[in-house]
Design a protein around this motif. Sequence first.
Motif, PDB file in Angstrom:
ATOM      1  N   ARG A   1      33.622  34.472  28.530  1.00 37.25           N
ATOM      2  CA  ARG A   1      33.785  33.210  27.823  1.00 37.25           C
ATOM      3  C   ARG A   1      35.199  32.929  27.354  1.00 37.25           C
ATOM      4  O   ARG A   1      35.559  31.796  27.071  1.00 37.25           O
ATOM      5  N   THR A   2      36.014  33.989  27.235  1.00 35.74           N
ATOM      6  CA  THR A   2      37.364  33.833  26.678  1.00 35.74           C
ATOM      7  C   THR A   2      38.354  34.668  27.497  1.00 35.74           C
ATOM      8  O   THR A   2      37.952  35.583  28.218  1.00 35.74           O
ATOM      9  N   PRO A   3      39.659  34.379  27.358  1.00 34.04           N
ATOM     10  CA  PRO A   3      40.664  35.222  28.020  1.00 34.04           C
ATOM     11  C   PRO A   3      40.541  36.679  27.571  1.00 34.04           C
ATOM     12  O   PRO A   3      40.786  37.587  28.357  1.00 34.04           O
ATOM     13  N   GLU A   4      40.159  36.897  26.315  1.00 31.39           N
ATOM     14  CA  GLU A   4      39.987  38.268  25.829  1.00 31.39           C
ATOM     15  C   GLU A   4      38.853  38.954  26.596  1.00 31.39           C
ATOM     16  O   GLU A   4      38.963  40.119  26.963  1.00 31.39           O
ATOM     17  N   GLU A   5      37.772  38.220  26.825  1.00 32.95           N
ATOM     18  CA  GLU A   5      36.657  38.805  27.584  1.00 32.95           C
ATOM     19  C   GLU A   5      37.050  39.049  29.036  1.00 32.95           C
ATOM     20  O   GLU A   5      36.636  40.034  29.645  1.00 32.95           O
ATOM     21  N   VAL A   6      37.871  38.156  29.585  1.00 29.70           N
ATOM     22  CA  VAL A   6      38.373  38.363  30.953  1.00 29.70           C
ATOM     23  C   VAL A   6      39.246  39.621  30.992  1.00 29.70           C
ATOM     24  O   VAL A   6      39.094  40.473  31.868  1.00 29.70           O
ATOM     25  N   ALA A   7      40.148  39.741  29.997  1.00 27.80           N
ATOM     26  CA  ALA A   7      41.038  40.912  29.952  1.00 27.80           C
ATOM     27  C   ALA A   7      40.212  42.194  29.844  1.00 27.80           C
ATOM     28  O   ALA A   7      40.475  43.169  30.556  1.00 27.80           O
ATOM     29  N   ASP A   8      39.198  42.180  28.992  1.00 27.52           N
ATOM     30  CA  ASP A   8      38.342  43.371  28.854  1.00 27.52           C
ATOM     31  C   ASP A   8      37.636  43.692  30.168  1.00 27.52           C
ATOM     32  O   ASP A   8      37.543  44.852  30.573  1.00 27.52           O
ATOM     33  N   ALA A   9      37.124  42.659  30.824  1.00 29.73           N
ATOM     34  CA  ALA A   9      36.406  42.867  32.083  1.00 29.73           C
ATOM     35  C   ALA A   9      37.333  43.470  33.138  1.00 29.73           C
ATOM     36  O   ALA A   9      36.918  44.314  33.945  1.00 29.73           O
ATOM     37  N   ILE A  10      38.609  43.053  33.116  1.00 32.21           N
ATOM     38  CA  ILE A  10      39.588  43.599  34.068  1.00 32.21           C
ATOM     39  C   ILE A  10      39.918  45.041  33.687  1.00 32.21           C
ATOM     40  O   ILE A  10      39.951  45.924  34.538  1.00 32.21           O
ATOM     41  N   ARG A  11      40.117  45.266  32.403  1.00 32.39           N
ATOM     42  CA  ARG A  11      40.481  46.598  31.942  1.00 32.39           C
ATOM     43  C   ARG A  11      39.346  47.589  32.221  1.00 32.39           C
ATOM     44  O   ARG A  11      39.571  48.717  32.642  1.00 32.39           O
ATOM     45  N   LEU A  12      38.123  47.165  32.001  1.00 32.74           N
ATOM     46  CA  LEU A  12      36.955  48.037  32.207  1.00 32.74           C
ATOM     47  C   LEU A  12      36.494  48.019  33.666  1.00 32.74           C
ATOM     48  O   LEU A  12      35.470  48.572  34.009  1.00 32.74           O
ATOM     49  N   MET A  13      37.250  47.320  34.493  1.00 32.87           N
ATOM     50  CA  MET A  13      37.002  47.283  35.929  1.00 32.87           C
ATOM     51  C   MET A  13      35.625  46.725  36.297  1.00 32.87           C
ATOM     52  O   MET A  13      35.067  47.077  37.328  1.00 32.87           O
ATOM     53  N   LYS A  14      35.128  45.841  35.443  1.00 33.63           N
ATOM     54  CA  LYS A  14      33.965  45.048  35.853  1.00 33.63           C
ATOM     55  C   LYS A  14      34.417  44.112  36.967  1.00 33.63           C
ATOM     56  O   LYS A  14      33.688  43.845  37.909  1.00 33.63           O
ATOM     57  N   VAL A  15      35.632  43.584  36.796  1.00 37.21           N
ATOM     58  CA  VAL A  15      36.306  42.838  37.861  1.00 37.21           C
ATOM     59  C   VAL A  15      37.458  43.707  38.330  1.00 37.21           C
ATOM     60  O   VAL A  15      38.247  44.161  37.502  1.00 37.21           O
ATOM     61  N   ARG A  16      37.536  43.979  39.630  1.00 34.51           N
ATOM     62  CA  ARG A  16      38.645  44.785  40.139  1.00 34.51           C
ATOM     63  C   ARG A  16      38.986  44.332  41.546  1.00 34.51           C
ATOM     64  O   ARG A  16      38.235  43.595  42.177  1.00 34.51           O
ATOM     65  N   GLY A  17      40.154  44.781  42.001  1.00 31.85           N
ATOM     66  CA  GLY A  17      40.670  44.308  43.282  1.00 31.85           C
ATOM     67  C   GLY A  17      41.681  43.217  42.971  1.00 31.85           C
ATOM     68  O   GLY A  17      41.387  42.283  42.222  1.00 31.85           O
ATOM     69  N   ALA A  18      42.876  43.322  43.553  1.00 31.71           N
ATOM     70  CA  ALA A  18      43.967  42.431  43.163  1.00 31.71           C
ATOM     71  C   ALA A  18      43.608  40.941  43.285  1.00 31.71           C
ATOM     72  O   ALA A  18      43.782  40.188  42.327  1.00 31.71           O
ATOM     73  N   PRO A  19      43.095  40.465  44.430  1.00 32.72           N
ATOM     74  CA  PRO A  19      42.819  39.028  44.503  1.00 32.72           C
ATOM     75  C   PRO A  19      41.708  38.584  43.551  1.00 32.72           C
ATOM     76  O   PRO A  19      41.805  37.515  42.926  1.00 32.72           O
ATOM     77  N   ALA A  20      40.670  39.412  43.391  1.00 34.14           N
ATOM     78  CA  ALA A  20      39.587  39.050  42.472  1.00 34.14           C
ATOM     79  C   ALA A  20      40.114  38.944  41.051  1.00 34.14           C
ATOM     80  O   ALA A  20      39.705  38.058  40.282  1.00 34.14           O
ATOM     81  N   ILE A  21      41.030  39.820  40.697  1.00 34.58           N
ATOM     82  CA  ILE A  21      41.646  39.765  39.367  1.00 34.58           C
ATOM     83  C   ILE A  21      42.430  38.458  39.216  1.00 34.58           C
ATOM     84  O   ILE A  21      42.346  37.783  38.185  1.00 34.58           O
TER      85      ILE A  21
END
Lengths: 348, 348
Positions: free
Chosen positions: B31-51
């Motif tokens: 819902r927020t950039p903070e949640e996006v950052a967390d998802a990237i950090r925790l590798m829920k979202v990973r892979g350079a283009p997906a990020i």
Amino acid sequence: LKPIIWDNNQNKLTVLDQSLLPFEKVFVELRTPEEVADAIRLMKVRGAPAIGITASYGMVLSVLKASSIDDALKLLHNAKQVMDKARPTAVNLSWATSHMLNRAKQYVESGEAKNVKELVELLKKDANKVFDDEMEAEIQMGLYGLEKLNSGDTVLTQCNAGGLATGTGLGTALAPVKIAHLLGMNVSVIAPETRPWLQGSRLTVYELMEEGIPVTLITDTAVGLVMFKKMVSSVMVGADRILSDGHVYNKIGTFKEAVIAHEMGIPFYVLAPVSTFDLKSSVNDVKIEERDPNEVRTVRGVPIAPENVKVFNPVFDVTPPKYITAIITEKGVIYPPFDKNVRKIVER
Amino acid sequence: LKPIIWDNNQNKLTVLDQSLLPFEKVFVELRTPEEVADAIRLMKVRGAPAIGITASYGMVLSVLKASSIDDALKLLHNAKQVMDKARPTAVNLSWATSHMLNRAKQYVESGEAKNVKELVELLKKDANKVFDDEMEAEIQMGLYGLEKLNSGDTVLTQCNAGGLATGTGLGTALAPVKIAHLLGMNVSVIAPETRPWLQGSRLTVYELMEEGIPVTLITDTAVGLVMFKKMVSSVMVGADRILSDGHVYNKIGTFKEAVIAHEMGIPFYVLAPVSTFDLKSSVNDVKIEERDPNEVRTVRGVPIAPENVKVFNPVFDVTPPKYITAIITEKGVIYPPFDKNVRKIVER
């Protein structure tokens, strides 16, 4: 660190169950060649020299209840068959069982062993000598290897070619580092975890930490970067089988370390007793053992992949002589060209 | 396979939690950039283009509740800062956030966006374009890569540079194989498990099995043997960052595949969109991200090493241009010498 204990009075063989390390330290008694074979197959005992020593005692165990000298020879033949099958690639295994069987035949033919009791005593001496020879060989290899080390060095290894692998507590590939550490030199080790069986993270790291030698654990994927970044002074690995032309069979992953070391100009040393040499086979003859796909699909029983995924799980690889700086044995250091120099040292 | 879902009516971003695959298929709303950052950090979202795609939508999310145009720009600046920190090595991340921020500034300066609502609508179009451009780029890369494949080929990859990594369902390194499979060619993949995070065993294998493409899982240690045994026709990997001289940053373990492929005479291809190129930095400038040592000490929460062991856990490595046969982008295939040819294609 005493992974193989033979009680010479009670004829009792006890081994440290390496499949449970570093989480549990459990010793198990092995009473028959079948139990020895199972322990090797289940990797409670692992590492080429340790397998050889354990199988030698396994041969002793096989004749303890023999009803006659003839029966003893039959039981020894059978024990060799049972144990040889446990790990096809490790040459020390069939070397040890053949050695013990041949000694027994000599004792019977020469009349040195006139009954089972005498045969048992003679074979016990031989098995103990396999252990003592291994220890002596490791000290010798350690001293030769020490010449390749300087204070401040960091050695990259692979798998566990330490005292757990050899059964003596010292080791082959780790012997130089251990002796250097004893002499007060500042040396450290980088240990790749060595999937699938994790001998690096479970055993090498455990063994070195127990002895107070600085060690850093990495994933197998990080092997390239640590060499690229010049964090490694030399690579030292063991071997399960070495051919007369210098092809080295060792734990899966060794080959990649050798190729990268070669490219980065880092010396790559193989440390192994001469019992590891197979001067008869050529590279096309040696079958590389594959193990259960579930070793790759799971880690310590926990699934890490879809359960029905197809798996290729070879447990050894082969490193061509081109990538090897030297092979360090107890009889001396072998340098290229290996096809000429291996026989000179091994048959010395 | 749809790992990133943007609901353009409800302004809702949903991603497939890749940290739970292949065991659970869970979608989470960010819902927020903070949640996006967390998802990237925790590798829920990973892979350079997906990020990159997810961060673009993260920029949109940041302005949804802006009170004014000025507030929106402040929120965008802040969102960029928050998200850029999540994965320092992936250049797509800061590329996407800079791109979105610059677009916003242009819309405000040019008067195209006179209020927050107009700004949101324009930025949504831009974020959707980041996604569409990625998909188009992958199809193009897939077609260029297809020229390097023959029926019967087996491709060795590393990590997951598939549709999960890019967010589109197609992928970079896996695009040629997927298109070949669609065209009825007989192609298969060997996937190394890729410790510590096991993207190979968890994601690549899952993704290919879902699409019916033959795949074999190996440990990272077996990468050398499969090339030595000529089981591999070519290597195809993705990239997180490529420098102007052809140095490629990608998942830890890529470098060893490149060196061995080079030695064995197997072509080594890097597939990446031009957004992956960093034409300003040199190899000494780029810091290689290190992650939590517990990723190495444990697997899926299960300990596999002594808990206090020292660990070095880099998650990327760098492959020098010498080992790379070609870099396949959506704008064309780049061959050596890369220091001359990279700019010709990327700046086309």
